[in-house]
Design an enzyme around this catalytic site. Sequence first.
Site, PDB file in Angstrom:
ATOM      1  N   ASP A 225       0.813  -1.222   0.000  1.00 58.96           N
ATOM      2  CA  ASP A 225       0.000   0.000   0.000  1.00 58.96           C
ATOM      3  C   ASP A 225       0.848   1.275   0.000  1.00 58.96           C
ATOM      4  OD1 ASP A 225       1.119  -0.106   2.468  1.00 58.96           O
ATOM      5  OD2 ASP A 225      -0.754   0.036   3.602  1.00 58.96           O
ATOM      6  N   GLY A 226       2.182   1.130  -0.100  1.00 55.49           N
ATOM      7  CA  GLY A 226       3.041   2.322  -0.161  1.00 55.49           C
ATOM      8  C   GLY A 226       3.668   2.677   1.180  1.00 55.49           C
ATOM      9  N   GLU A 227       3.231   2.013   2.257  1.00 51.85           N
ATOM     10  CA  GLU A 227       3.841   2.316   3.557  1.00 51.85           C
ATOM     11  C   GLU A 227       5.267   1.770   3.576  1.00 51.85           C
ATOM     12  OE1 GLU A 227       1.434   0.707   6.678  1.00 51.85           O
ATOM     13  OE2 GLU A 227      -0.256   2.034   6.234  1.00 51.85           O
TER      14      GLU A 227
ATOM     15  N   GLN B  67      12.815  26.593   1.555  1.00 50.82           N
ATOM     16  CA  GLN B  67      11.440  27.059   1.800  1.00 50.82           C
ATOM     17  C   GLN B  67      11.356  27.479   3.264  1.00 50.82           C
ATOM     18  OE1 GLN B  67       8.242  24.676   0.083  1.00 50.82           O
ATOM     19  NE2 GLN B  67       9.767  23.412  -0.931  1.00 50.82           N
TER      20      GLN B  67
ATOM     21  N   HIS C 216      20.967  26.602   4.658  1.00 52.45           N
ATOM     22  CA  HIS C 216      20.655  27.673   3.707  1.00 52.45           C
ATOM     23  C   HIS C 216      20.485  29.037   4.393  1.00 52.45           C
ATOM     24  CE1 HIS C 216      19.196  29.673   0.216  1.00 52.45           C
ATOM     25  NE2 HIS C 216      18.039  29.930   0.790  1.00 52.45           N
TER      26      HIS C 216
ATOM     27  N   LYS D  46      20.564  38.765  -7.709  1.00 49.78           N
ATOM     28  CA  LYS D  46      19.933  37.704  -8.520  1.00 49.78           C
ATOM     29  C   LYS D  46      18.423  37.906  -8.557  1.00 49.78           C
ATOM     30  CE  LYS D  46      19.404  33.327  -6.876  1.00 49.78           C
ATOM     31  NZ  LYS D  46      19.855  31.999  -6.408  1.00 49.78           N
TER      32      LYS D  46
ATOM     33  N   ASP E  38      21.728  23.331  -7.532  1.00 49.37           N
ATOM     34  CA  ASP E  38      20.586  22.457  -7.855  1.00 49.37           C
ATOM     35  C   ASP E  38      20.456  22.337  -9.379  1.00 49.37           C
ATOM     36  OD1 ASP E  38      18.132  21.279  -8.180  1.00 49.37           O
ATOM     37  OD2 ASP E  38      17.045  22.573  -6.812  1.00 49.37           O
TER      38      ASP E  38
ATOM     39  N   THR F 136      21.805  29.363 -11.168  1.00 46.60           N
ATOM     40  CA  THR F 136      22.402  30.502 -10.447  1.00 46.60           C
ATOM     41  C   THR F 136      23.870  30.642 -10.834  1.00 46.60           C
ATOM     42  OG1 THR F 136      20.898  30.232  -8.582  1.00 46.60           O
ATOM     43  CG2 THR F 136      22.979  31.364  -8.119  1.00 46.60           C
TER      44      THR F 136
HETATM   45  C1  R5P Z   1      19.441  30.129  -3.303  1.00 44.28           C
HETATM   46  O1  R5P Z   1      19.133  31.044  -2.587  1.00 44.28           O
HETATM   47  C2  R5P Z   1      20.561  29.177  -3.017  1.00 44.28           C
HETATM   48  O2  R5P Z   1      21.518  29.735  -2.166  1.00 44.28           O
HETATM   49  C3  R5P Z   1      21.201  28.717  -4.300  1.00 44.28           C
HETATM   50  O3  R5P Z   1      21.761  29.828  -4.968  1.00 44.28           O
HETATM   51  C4  R5P Z   1      20.189  28.079  -5.189  1.00 44.28           C
HETATM   52  O4  R5P Z   1      19.432  27.158  -4.486  1.00 44.28           O
HETATM   53  C5  R5P Z   1      20.846  27.399  -6.352  1.00 44.28           C
HETATM   54  O5  R5P Z   1      19.862  26.788  -7.131  1.00 44.28           O
HETATM   55  P1  R5P Z   1      20.058  26.586  -8.675  1.00 44.28           P
HETATM   56  O6  R5P Z   1      21.335  25.807  -8.838  1.00 44.28           O
HETATM   57  O7  R5P Z   1      18.853  25.814  -9.103  1.00 44.28           O
HETATM   58  O8  R5P Z   1      20.117  27.936  -9.300  1.00 44.28           O
END
Ligand code: R5P
Length: 302
Positions: free
Chosen positions: A36-38, A96, A129, A198, A229, A233
């Site tokens: 069931d996904g558990e 977030q 962060h 940015k 990510d 950036t």
């Molecule tokens: C944003 O405030 C973080 O410090 C990184 O700059 C951000 O998460 C980098 O994400 P991405 O590589 O997707 O631009």
Amino acid sequence: MKYIVFSISGNKKLAKEVARSLNAELGLVQKKCFADGEIMVKSKSDVKGKDVIIIQSTSKNVNDELFGLLLLLDSAKRSGARSIKLFMPYFAYSRQERVSWTNEPVSCEVVARMIDSADFNNLTCFDLHHPVIETFFKHSIENKPTTSLFAQYYLSYFKDNNISLKDVVVVSPDHGSNSRADMLSKALKNIDIVILDKVRPQPNSAEHLEIDGKLVKDKVCILIDDIIDTGGTIASASKLLLKKGAKSVLVGGTHPVFSKGCVSRIKRSGVTDLVVTNTIEKKLNPSIKVLDILPLILDEIK
Ligand code: R5P
């Protein structure tokens, strides 16, 4: 201390190295997925009376990893662990940490509260962060900077490549990385810092505002960030710096989330050198250097 070291999935190599360095047992984890996904995650090793160390980033199947971690913490406590030290080298949801648009949740605080509800002694994270995240916990939390690793790396890079510190600047790709850039500058004899502006026209895309070229012309720029990510950036910042006459762009990022297309996006932007840490375990192209956080973890344990 009678340590036993666990990782469910995210940091198996690191857990092995920590266990080896402490001459401690490497704990075995059992995972089950039900129809069931558990899921069920428990220690297969005896933890009674032992000092448990769990090293678990949440970076791959983020939500499963988070829930699995809660289950392992419960399993260890119920099975009589004497103490539990939790290391979350990369803390997912950390971006977030505030409400940016109407009706958004502060997801990071929700995750922090979930973890906080578990029974453990202390938590260590690396280059969180934002410092506000520490206030989301009632547990004692250590937010360890990785600056010393990057400073050491760059000092030897400059030596090997005949680069003088007077020709180097640290660049923060946005205002959120100012304090990281500041710490690195201090560790590199107070070299100059350039802070970029940015903007994110839409999620997962980044653009930078123009800067005065005099700040970076003929300079070796160390672009330092916490999370890489999509690479958007870094790519946008690198292109701007090179357009403004920078001699080269060296990139240091703590957490290599590296979503699809990230590395090629960064390479296309003209970056000369890319270095990250092993807070997230990944198979990486050998041209990407990886700094080991093991000494920082051991420092925290001893
Ligand atoms: C944003 O405030 C973080 O410090 C990184 O700059 C951000 O998460 C980098 O994400 P991405 O590589 O997707 O631009």
